[in-house]
Design a protein around this motif. Structure first.
Motif, PDB file in Angstrom:
ATOM      1  N   VAL A 119      48.596  25.171  87.314  1.00 29.55           N
ATOM      2  CA  VAL A 119      47.300  25.766  87.026  1.00 29.55           C
ATOM      3  C   VAL A 119      47.061  25.723  85.519  1.00 29.55           C
ATOM      4  CG1 VAL A 119      47.287  27.286  89.033  1.00 29.55           C
ATOM      5  CG2 VAL A 119      48.297  28.087  86.887  1.00 29.55           C
ATOM      6  N   SER A 120      45.788  25.847  85.168  1.00 28.38           N
ATOM      7  CA  SER A 120      45.397  26.008  83.769  1.00 28.38           C
ATOM      8  C   SER A 120      44.483  27.221  83.668  1.00 28.38           C
ATOM      9  CB  SER A 120      44.675  24.750  83.262  1.00 28.38           C
ATOM     10  OG  SER A 120      43.473  24.542  83.989  1.00 28.38           O
ATOM     11  N   GLY A 121      44.459  27.832  82.509  1.00 23.87           N
ATOM     12  CA  GLY A 121      43.624  29.019  82.330  1.00 23.87           C
ATOM     13  C   GLY A 121      44.347  30.071  81.528  1.00 23.87           C
ATOM     14  N   SER A 122      43.566  30.950  80.922  1.00 27.63           N
ATOM     15  CA  SER A 122      44.132  31.928  79.990  1.00 27.63           C
ATOM     16  C   SER A 122      44.915  33.042  80.667  1.00 27.63           C
ATOM     17  CB  SER A 122      42.993  32.555  79.163  1.00 27.63           C
ATOM     18  OG  SER A 122      42.048  33.186  80.013  1.00 27.63           O
ATOM     19  N   ASP A 123      44.714  33.263  81.974  1.00 29.84           N
ATOM     20  CA  ASP A 123      45.362  34.395  82.633  1.00 29.84           C
ATOM     21  C   ASP A 123      46.739  34.083  83.217  1.00 29.84           C
ATOM     22  OD1 ASP A 123      43.300  36.118  82.069  1.00 29.84           O
ATOM     23  OD2 ASP A 123      42.204  35.667  83.909  1.00 29.84           O
ATOM     24  N   GLY A 178      49.337  25.289  93.867  1.00 28.93           N
ATOM     25  CA  GLY A 178      49.967  26.540  93.466  1.00 28.93           C
ATOM     26  C   GLY A 178      50.671  26.451  92.136  1.00 28.93           C
ATOM     27  N   CYS A 179      51.584  27.384  91.905  1.00 29.99           N
ATOM     28  CA  CYS A 179      52.358  27.430  90.672  1.00 29.99           C
ATOM     29  C   CYS A 179      53.468  28.448  90.844  1.00 29.99           C
ATOM     30  CB  CYS A 179      51.470  27.806  89.480  1.00 29.99           C
ATOM     31  SG  CYS A 179      50.786  29.480  89.590  1.00 29.99           S
ATOM     32  N   LYS A 180      54.299  28.587  89.831  1.00 27.17           N
ATOM     33  CA  LYS A 180      55.321  29.636  89.826  1.00 27.17           C
ATOM     34  C   LYS A 180      55.539  30.108  88.401  1.00 27.17           C
ATOM     35  CE  LYS A 180      59.164  26.295  89.884  1.00 27.17           C
ATOM     36  NZ  LYS A 180      60.380  25.883  90.628  1.00 27.17           N
ATOM     37  N   SER A 181      56.123  31.296  88.280  1.00 28.03           N
ATOM     38  CA  SER A 181      56.366  31.857  86.959  1.00 28.03           C
ATOM     39  C   SER A 181      57.566  31.181  86.306  1.00 28.03           C
ATOM     40  CB  SER A 181      56.608  33.364  87.066  1.00 28.03           C
ATOM     41  OG  SER A 181      57.760  33.620  87.853  1.00 28.03           O
ATOM     42  N   PHE A 201      45.943  12.267  88.282  1.00 26.03           N
ATOM     43  CA  PHE A 201      45.825  13.555  87.601  1.00 26.03           C
ATOM     44  C   PHE A 201      44.570  14.265  88.107  1.00 26.03           C
ATOM     45  CE2 PHE A 201      48.073  10.651  84.851  1.00 26.03           C
ATOM     46  CZ  PHE A 201      49.143  11.395  84.376  1.00 26.03           C
ATOM     47  N   GLN A 202      44.684  15.570  88.359  1.00 30.18           N
ATOM     48  CA  GLN A 202      43.559  16.359  88.853  1.00 30.18           C
ATOM     49  C   GLN A 202      43.319  17.561  87.951  1.00 30.18           C
ATOM     50  OE1 GLN A 202      44.619  17.371  92.920  1.00 30.18           O
ATOM     51  NE2 GLN A 202      43.598  15.548  93.706  1.00 30.18           N
ATOM     52  N   TRP A 203      42.017  17.805  87.662  1.00 28.55           N
ATOM     53  CA  TRP A 203      41.612  18.960  86.868  1.00 28.55           C
ATOM     54  C   TRP A 203      40.592  19.765  87.665  1.00 28.55           C
ATOM     55  CZ3 TRP A 203      41.655  13.911  85.024  1.00 28.55           C
ATOM     56  CH2 TRP A 203      42.651  13.623  84.090  1.00 28.55           C
ATOM     57  N   GLY A 204      40.958  20.967  88.053  1.00 33.21           N
ATOM     58  CA  GLY A 204      40.048  21.813  88.827  1.00 33.21           C
ATOM     59  C   GLY A 204      38.879  22.300  87.990  1.00 33.21           C
ATOM     60  N   LEU A 205      37.723  22.435  88.637  1.00 28.19           N
ATOM     61  CA  LEU A 205      36.516  22.910  87.968  1.00 28.19           C
ATOM     62  C   LEU A 205      36.161  24.340  88.342  1.00 28.19           C
ATOM     63  CD1 LEU A 205      34.138  19.805  88.271  1.00 28.19           C
ATOM     64  CD2 LEU A 205      35.503  20.510  86.299  1.00 28.19           C
ATOM     65  N   LYS A 222      42.508  27.749  87.100  1.00 32.96           N
ATOM     66  CA  LYS A 222      42.030  26.547  87.788  1.00 32.96           C
ATOM     67  C   LYS A 222      43.221  25.646  88.092  1.00 32.96           C
ATOM     68  CE  LYS A 222      37.694  26.712  85.178  1.00 32.96           C
ATOM     69  NZ  LYS A 222      36.830  26.027  84.197  1.00 32.96           N
ATOM     70  N   GLU A 223      43.159  24.958  89.216  1.00 36.01           N
ATOM     71  CA  GLU A 223      44.284  24.101  89.587  1.00 36.01           C
ATOM     72  C   GLU A 223      44.379  22.898  88.659  1.00 36.01           C
ATOM     73  OE1 GLU A 223      43.983  21.546  93.174  1.00 36.01           O
ATOM     74  OE2 GLU A 223      42.136  22.672  93.561  1.00 36.01           O
ATOM     75  N   SER A 224      45.594  22.428  88.440  1.00 32.75           N
ATOM     76  CA  SER A 224      45.865  21.283  87.583  1.00 32.75           C
ATOM     77  C   SER A 224      47.100  20.584  88.143  1.00 32.75           C
ATOM     78  CB  SER A 224      46.097  21.744  86.140  1.00 32.75           C
ATOM     79  OG  SER A 224      46.414  20.661  85.301  1.00 32.75           O
ATOM     80  N   ASN A 225      46.908  19.400  88.715  1.00 35.96           N
ATOM     81  CA  ASN A 225      47.982  18.744  89.468  1.00 35.96           C
ATOM     82  C   ASN A 225      48.275  17.339  88.967  1.00 35.96           C
ATOM     83  OD1 ASN A 225      47.859  20.994  91.336  1.00 35.96           O
ATOM     84  ND2 ASN A 225      46.045  20.006  92.224  1.00 35.96           N
TER      85      ASN A 225
END
Length: 226
Positions: A51-55, A91-94, A200-204, A214-217
């Motif tokens: 994922v990408s994003g500030s949170d 998804g993602c993980k910590s 490469f994928q960038w979620g909008l 946002k997802e980033s794969n």
């Protein structure tokens, strides 16, 4: 609303691109047929989902899968357009692996590309486009550490693990949409009917109402055309 319009645009592009010219007379119906050079292929491989994003700055990618069927239809002089249907991991993980989001989504990719002859039987495939997806199932797991001075384990912390299914995301996270989509670009190498592809994928869209995420794969796959 933006997500619904995005998905509707994908559907309209697919429908219009496959339309055929039909000539009708009072006695018969004639369908103009031309030889088809459409390539159909199956793909399978690995997805490095993130994922990408500030949170969620403290997150890293998790390894999953992707599988699907696609077609590529020539336009002219090496150019083509294509679409498909498949399944992929999201998804993602910590960073400490204590928390993770694991999802499986149904995906529709649409691309335009250009193939360059490198040598006999070898072609370079450069492509870009977009994707839309729908989360089918999955879960979120996270661990809560609460300081308890009376606890003799884990340095005075009590630990509780939560497992939330996809159907409960909306309530648990204060709003969630199963629909997603975004932009994509990639490069592939063909040898006769075999293909290796890096995408490469960038979620909008932010699927969590209260999180800037946002997802980033990255997707690596092998394909076979038939």
């Amino acid at each position: 609303m933006k997500k619904i319009l995005f998905l509707a645009a994908f559907a309209l592009v697919g429908m219009s691109a496959n339309a055929q010219l039909v000539t009708t007379t009072s006695r018969s119906i004639k369908v103009e047929k031309t030889p088809s050079n459409t390539i159909w292929l199956i793909r399978a491989g690995l997805t490095f989902a993130g994922v990408s994003g500030s949170d969620l700055t403290g997150s890293k990618s998790r390894t999953g899968f992707n599988v699907g069927v696609e077609f590529q239809k020539p336009i002219s002089d090496g150019f083509y357009w294509g679409a498909g249907l498949g399944l992929k991991s999201k998804g993602c993980k910590s960073n400490d692996d204590d928390s993770k989001v694991s999802l499986t989504a149904l995906e529709i990719p649409i691309n335009v590309g250009y193939k360059v002859d490198l040598a006999q039987d070898f072609k370079l495939d450069i492509h870009a486009g977009g994707f839309a997806n729908l989360d089918l199932f999955g879960n979120a797991e996270y661990t809560d550490y609460t300081y308890n001075p009376y606890s003799g384990s884990y340095g005075g912390y009590s630990i509780k693990t939560y497992d939330i299914s996809l159907g409960d995301f909306d309530d648990a996270f204060g709003g969630y949409s199963r629909f997603g989509g975004g932009l994509a670009a990639g490069v592939g190498l063909w040898y006769q009917q075999f293909n290796i592809n890096l995408n490469f994928q960038w979620g909008l869209f932010e699927q969590f109402d209260k999180l800037n995420v946002k997802e980033s794969n990255i997707m690596l796959s092998l394909g076979y055309a038939f």
